[in-house]
Design a protein around this motif. Sequence first.
Motif, PDB file in Angstrom:
ATOM      1  N   TYR A  36     -42.456  21.334 -35.732  1.00 13.66           N
ATOM      2  CA  TYR A  36     -41.504  20.703 -34.831  1.00 13.66           C
ATOM      3  C   TYR A  36     -42.163  20.600 -33.462  1.00 13.66           C
ATOM      4  O   TYR A  36     -43.010  21.402 -33.094  1.00 13.66           O
ATOM      5  N   GLN A  38     -41.188  20.431 -29.340  1.00  9.51           N
ATOM      6  CA  GLN A  38     -40.119  20.659 -28.369  1.00  9.51           C
ATOM      7  C   GLN A  38     -40.623  20.330 -26.973  1.00  9.51           C
ATOM      8  O   GLN A  38     -41.563  20.973 -26.473  1.00  9.51           O
ATOM      9  N   PRO A  44     -35.685  20.933 -30.279  1.00 11.22           N
ATOM     10  CA  PRO A  44     -36.828  20.699 -31.163  1.00 11.22           C
ATOM     11  C   PRO A  44     -36.592  19.460 -32.017  1.00 11.22           C
ATOM     12  O   PRO A  44     -35.474  19.189 -32.456  1.00 11.22           O
ATOM     13  N   PHE A 101     -38.710  30.295 -37.090  1.00 11.53           N
ATOM     14  CA  PHE A 101     -39.530  29.596 -36.110  1.00 11.53           C
ATOM     15  C   PHE A 101     -40.564  30.521 -35.493  1.00 11.53           C
ATOM     16  O   PHE A 101     -40.266  31.668 -35.152  1.00 11.53           O
ATOM     17  N   GLY A 102     -41.773  29.998 -35.306  1.00 13.12           N
ATOM     18  CA  GLY A 102     -42.720  30.660 -34.436  1.00 13.12           C
ATOM     19  C   GLY A 102     -42.286  30.438 -32.993  1.00 13.12           C
ATOM     20  O   GLY A 102     -41.405  29.624 -32.719  1.00 13.12           O
ATOM     21  N   THR A 103     -42.909  31.165 -32.083  1.00 13.67           N
ATOM     22  CA  THR A 103     -42.512  31.035 -30.683  1.00 13.67           C
ATOM     23  C   THR A 103     -43.113  29.803 -30.026  1.00 13.67           C
ATOM     24  O   THR A 103     -42.751  29.467 -28.905  1.00 13.67           O
TER      25      THR A 103
END
Lengths: 111, 111
Positions: A36, A38, A44, A101-103
């Motif tokens: 994704y 953002q 996102p 989600f990853g950061t």
Amino acid sequence: RKEVEQDPGPFNVPEGATVAFNCTYSNSASQSFFWYRQDCRKEPKLLMSVYSSGNEDGRFTAQLNRASQYISLLIRDSKLSDSATYLCVASYGGATNKLIFGTGTLLAVQP
Amino acid sequence: SQTIHQWPATLVQPVGSPLSLECTVEGTSNPNLYWYRQAAGRGLQLLFYSVGIGQISSEVPQNLSASRPQDRQFILSSKKLLLSDSGFYLCAWAKQGQPQHFGDGTRLSIL
């Protein structure tokens, strides 16, 4: 240990450069994977799904290595408009379709 | 095509006040619905998800609650807000096995 780990960056690259983001996930039960994008202070947005065979969408190429539990995103010919945070995402699938989600990795493309 | 609406876009509330954020989806039926929070500089944290009317699953213990009174309506609530409830709240929808799509988000500041 985080379930999805990414290098937070920032990645500062000149226009036209090729940049690669890496991501690892810890849960081997993860079924689907996504990247994704953002933008600052925005929601996102799905950039692309990631398939085991690798997939390409224009300047973007995503790869998945299930054995290593590793996901990558390659951006070729970077544009100023590519500047954003890129989120690596794993899904357990099933009825709930929950995402982890990853950061995120921050990319800044410089003129 | 499917659309997701979230409101309000921004909200400033005093500590101890109630909260109600609303999310609606159009163009699809029986979607999975999700509420996330993103604190400043942090990743997305899944708060609640719902696979059907009246079905709510909570991911983390917190000061918030969620409800799904109609198929395409998802509400996030609190009886008394805390300072720690500040953040960017995002609603998302998905069909089973498909990526999630996010609303524009609500930026909540607690004073």
